[in-house]
Design a protein around this motif. Structure first.
Motif, PDB file in Angstrom:
ATOM      1  N   ALA A 121      -0.946  15.177  -7.746  1.00  0.00           N
ATOM      2  CA  ALA A 121       0.247  14.472  -8.212  1.00  0.00           C
ATOM      3  C   ALA A 121      -0.077  13.005  -8.495  1.00  0.00           C
ATOM      4  N   LEU A 122      -0.898  12.414  -7.640  1.00  0.00           N
ATOM      5  CA  LEU A 122      -1.278  11.009  -7.811  1.00  0.00           C
ATOM      6  C   LEU A 122      -2.024  10.804  -9.119  1.00  0.00           C
ATOM      7  N   PHE A 123      -2.952  11.713  -9.449  1.00  0.00           N
ATOM      8  CA  PHE A 123      -3.731  11.590 -10.677  1.00  0.00           C
ATOM      9  C   PHE A 123      -2.852  11.795 -11.911  1.00  0.00           C
ATOM     10  N   ASP A 124      -1.695  12.394 -11.731  1.00  0.00           N
ATOM     11  CA  ASP A 124      -0.744  12.568 -12.825  1.00  0.00           C
ATOM     12  C   ASP A 124      -0.041  11.257 -13.170  1.00  0.00           C
ATOM     13  N   ARG A 176       0.831  -1.201   0.000  1.00  0.00           N
ATOM     14  CA  ARG A 176       0.000   0.000   0.000  1.00  0.00           C
ATOM     15  C   ARG A 176       0.868   1.255   0.000  1.00  0.00           C
ATOM     16  N   ILE A 177       0.233   2.365  -0.333  1.00  0.00           N
ATOM     17  CA  ILE A 177       0.877   3.677  -0.322  1.00  0.00           C
ATOM     18  C   ILE A 177       0.145   4.542   0.695  1.00  0.00           C
ATOM     19  N   ILE A 178       0.905   5.244   1.532  1.00  0.00           N
ATOM     20  CA  ILE A 178       0.325   6.185   2.484  1.00  0.00           C
ATOM     21  C   ILE A 178       0.952   7.550   2.234  1.00  0.00           C
ATOM     22  N   LEU A 179       0.118   8.522   1.917  1.00  0.00           N
ATOM     23  CA  LEU A 179       0.560   9.885   1.647  1.00  0.00           C
ATOM     24  C   LEU A 179      -0.004  10.783   2.736  1.00  0.00           C
ATOM     25  N   THR A 180       0.861  11.546   3.387  1.00  0.00           N
ATOM     26  CA  THR A 180       0.397  12.346   4.508  1.00  0.00           C
ATOM     27  C   THR A 180       1.133  13.674   4.575  1.00  0.00           C
ATOM     28  N   ARG A 181       0.507  14.625   5.207  1.00  0.00           N
ATOM     29  CA  ARG A 181       1.159  15.916   5.458  1.00  0.00           C
ATOM     30  C   ARG A 181       0.452  16.576   6.643  1.00  0.00           C
ATOM     31  N   PRO A 182       1.159  17.441   7.375  1.00  0.00           N
ATOM     32  CA  PRO A 182       0.513  18.142   8.480  1.00  0.00           C
ATOM     33  C   PRO A 182      -0.472  19.169   7.948  1.00  0.00           C
ATOM     34  N   ALA A 183      -1.608  19.291   8.611  1.00  0.00           N
ATOM     35  CA  ALA A 183      -2.628  20.256   8.181  1.00  0.00           C
ATOM     36  C   ALA A 183      -2.324  21.607   8.820  1.00  0.00           C
ATOM     37  N   VAL A 184      -1.224  22.206   8.388  1.00  0.00           N
ATOM     38  CA  VAL A 184      -0.799  23.510   8.901  1.00  0.00           C
ATOM     39  C   VAL A 184      -0.473  24.393   7.718  1.00  0.00           C
ATOM     40  N   GLU A 185      -1.088  25.566   7.669  1.00  0.00           N
ATOM     41  CA  GLU A 185      -0.771  26.527   6.613  1.00  0.00           C
ATOM     42  C   GLU A 185      -0.667  27.912   7.225  1.00  0.00           C
ATOM     43  N   ALA A 186      -0.116  28.825   6.467  1.00  0.00           N
ATOM     44  CA  ALA A 186       0.152  30.169   6.975  1.00  0.00           C
ATOM     45  C   ALA A 186      -1.126  30.858   7.427  1.00  0.00           C
ATOM     46  N   GLU A 243      -9.814   6.690 -12.131  1.00  0.00           N
ATOM     47  CA  GLU A 243     -10.664   5.555 -11.758  1.00  0.00           C
ATOM     48  C   GLU A 243      -9.876   4.525 -10.953  1.00  0.00           C
ATOM     49  N   LYS A 244      -8.646   4.259 -11.397  1.00  0.00           N
ATOM     50  CA  LYS A 244      -7.793   3.282 -10.721  1.00  0.00           C
ATOM     51  C   LYS A 244      -7.415   3.763  -9.327  1.00  0.00           C
ATOM     52  N   SER A 245      -6.972   5.025  -9.230  1.00  0.00           N
ATOM     53  CA  SER A 245      -6.550   5.555  -7.935  1.00  0.00           C
ATOM     54  C   SER A 245      -7.738   5.650  -6.974  1.00  0.00           C
ATOM     55  N   THR A 246      -8.927   5.979  -7.503  1.00  0.00           N
ATOM     56  CA  THR A 246     -10.128   6.046  -6.662  1.00  0.00           C
ATOM     57  C   THR A 246     -10.481   4.668  -6.116  1.00  0.00           C
ATOM     58  N   SER A 247     -10.382   3.672  -6.991  1.00  0.00           N
ATOM     59  CA  SER A 247     -10.664   2.292  -6.564  1.00  0.00           C
ATOM     60  C   SER A 247      -9.681   1.839  -5.493  1.00  0.00           C
ATOM     61  N   LEU A 248      -8.385   2.136  -5.699  1.00  0.00           N
ATOM     62  CA  LEU A 248      -7.365   1.736  -4.723  1.00  0.00           C
ATOM     63  C   LEU A 248      -7.539   2.484  -3.408  1.00  0.00           C
ATOM     64  N   THR A 249      -7.981   3.738  -3.489  1.00  0.00           N
ATOM     65  CA  THR A 249      -8.219   4.524  -2.277  1.00  0.00           C
ATOM     66  C   THR A 249      -9.393   3.953  -1.494  1.00  0.00           C
ATOM     67  N   GLU A 250     -10.453   3.588  -2.211  1.00  0.00           N
ATOM     68  CA  GLU A 250     -11.628   3.011  -1.547  1.00  0.00           C
ATOM     69  C   GLU A 250     -11.298   1.684  -0.870  1.00  0.00           C
ATOM     70  N   ARG A 251     -10.364   0.933  -1.453  1.00  0.00           N
ATOM     71  CA  ARG A 251      -9.958  -0.360  -0.877  1.00  0.00           C
ATOM     72  C   ARG A 251      -8.885  -0.212   0.188  1.00  0.00           C
ATOM     73  N   GLY A 252      -8.393   1.011   0.403  1.00  0.00           N
ATOM     74  CA  GLY A 252      -7.375   1.242   1.420  1.00  0.00           C
ATOM     75  C   GLY A 252      -5.970   0.943   0.962  1.00  0.00           C
ATOM     76  N   VAL A 253      -5.796   0.623  -0.322  1.00  0.00           N
ATOM     77  CA  VAL A 253      -4.442   0.366  -0.853  1.00  0.00           C
ATOM     78  C   VAL A 253      -3.667   1.675  -0.961  1.00  0.00           C
ATOM     79  N   ILE A 254      -4.370   2.744  -1.286  1.00  0.00           N
ATOM     80  CA  ILE A 254      -3.779   4.077  -1.257  1.00  0.00           C
ATOM     81  C   ILE A 254      -4.534   4.890  -0.209  1.00  0.00           C
ATOM     82  N   GLU A 255      -3.781   5.503   0.687  1.00  0.00           N
ATOM     83  CA  GLU A 255      -4.386   6.322   1.740  1.00  0.00           C
ATOM     84  C   GLU A 255      -3.766   7.699   1.710  1.00  0.00           C
ATOM     85  N   VAL A 256      -4.609   8.716   1.674  1.00  0.00           N
ATOM     86  CA  VAL A 256      -4.156  10.102   1.752  1.00  0.00           C
ATOM     87  C   VAL A 256      -4.807  10.698   2.986  1.00  0.00           C
ATOM     88  N   ALA A 257      -3.986  11.062   3.977  1.00  0.00           N
ATOM     89  CA  ALA A 257      -4.550  11.471   5.259  1.00  0.00           C
ATOM     90  C   ALA A 257      -3.651  12.479   5.953  1.00  0.00           C
TER      91      ALA A 257
END
Length: 335
Positions: free
Chosen positions: A193-196, A158-168, A201-215
């Motif tokens: 970047a992921l959609f690039d 799986r892929i996990i993409l994360t970042r802190p929710a902090v902005e100026a 459709e593929k990335s959405t399916s993988l996200t729904e299955r938890g294979v790709i997580e963006v949090a």
């Protein structure tokens, strides 16, 4: 000073237009960067000039020809970057440009600078890689390409993409909607970047299955991340406590890439975990820090100049501050 003459013969079947550009526009770029005289007749290139200069031009054309032979199209940008690499005695342009990470819908993702190549190689070699540098150096984009490639090769589950929710100056509480609605704007660059690199459709399916997580980073607390390729973006906006929390999530069979720009810290108070972590972990095995610079910026060339100008400004300001601080005791002693 003595002059050298070097002749290069381009093999039959090679289109000189691929090498020199339409209307010789690539040849003109090379001529503008060197003092040597370049004469082209048929498939023969003659370079005349001071020995060191002639040899440098010859080395450049040899690299250009090898790039054409491996099917890498030459562009003004790749020629400029090749010249920079060779003048600095850096990595071979062929070695840099022929490293294909990922291909999607005819678009090839690869390193475009020597610094980016070192960064990609470091990710391949180490369990944890820190990519630190200014905007536009490809820190996050290349890390995500490596993650998608690792998933396709089944090197991770799986892929996990994360970042802190902090902005100026912005606070989540003021944003409308649910928690996911609130954090979505902070995670949107990762989705873009992921959609690039993968069909939506593929990335959405993988996200729904938890294979790709963006949090958001806060969602990592209390977890152990096994068999994963994890990318922490905008890490300059982590606190030291958040950075420690994140690093200790590492599980078996995982790889971690942490990216950030220490000149763009948006934390309202306190130290940046990214700035502190180098002092703590420098020298630890299977973990490395890669510094990317203004020459690694792959956006509009003006962005390179902007980044460099800000770096010079910051250095002058820090030097002036240090001089003023050092001068105070001395001034007081003469009072």
């Amino acid at each position: 000073m003595s002059q050298s003459e070097i002749r290069l013969v381009v093999p039959d079947g090679r289109d000189m237009v691929d090498l020199l550009g339409q209307g010789d526009h690539l040849l003109k770029l090379v001529e503008a960067q060197f003092e040597a005289e370049i004469c082209v007749r048929g498939n023969e290139i003659t370079i005349t000039g001071e020995p060191q200069e002639a040899q440098a031009v010859s080395a450049l054309f040899t690299e250009m020809l090898q790039l054409v032979e491996v099917g890498q199209p030459l562009t003004p940008d790749s020629i400029d970057r090749s010249i920079d690499m060779l003048k600095r005695g850096d990595l071979s342009p062929v070695k840099v440009f022929s490293d294909v990470i990922l291909t999607h819908r005819g678009k090839t993702i690869r390193p475009k600078t020597a610094g980016q190549k070192r960064y990609v190689d470091a990710i391949r070699k180490n369990t944890i890689t820190f990519g630190i540098g200014p905007a536009g150096t490809g820190k996050t984009y290349l890390a995500m390409a490596m993650a998608v490639d690792a998933l396709k090769r089944k090197e991770v589950g799986r892929i996990i993409l994360t970042r802190p929710a902090v902005e100026a100056g912005e606070k989540l509480g003021y944003l409308p909607g649910t928690l996911f609605d609130k954090v979505d704007p902070y995670l949107r660059p990762l989705y873009d970047a992921l959609f690039d690199m993968m069909d939506i459709e593929k990335s959405t399916s993988l996200t729904e299955r938890g294979v790709i997580e963006v949090a958001p980073l806060a969602f990592m607390r209390g977890r152990t991340l096994n068999d994963s390729f994890v990318v922490l973006d905008e890490a300059q906006n982590t606190s030291p406590e958040q950075m420690k929390m994140f690093l200790t999530r590492l599980g078996f069979g995982s790889k971690v890439v942490i990216t950030g720009d220490v000149t763009q810290i948006d934390l309202p108070v306190g130290a940046s975990g990214l700035k502190q972590v180098r002092e703590i972990l420098d020298g630890v095995q299977d973990l490395t820090f890669i510094d990317l610079e203004s020459r690694d910026v792959v956006r509009h060339k003006l962005v390179q100049h902007i980044v460099t100008a800000y770096s010079v400004f910051d250095e002058k300001r820090q030097a002036a501050h240090a001089a003023a601080s050092a001068g105070r005791p001395a001034d007081a002693s003469h009072a």
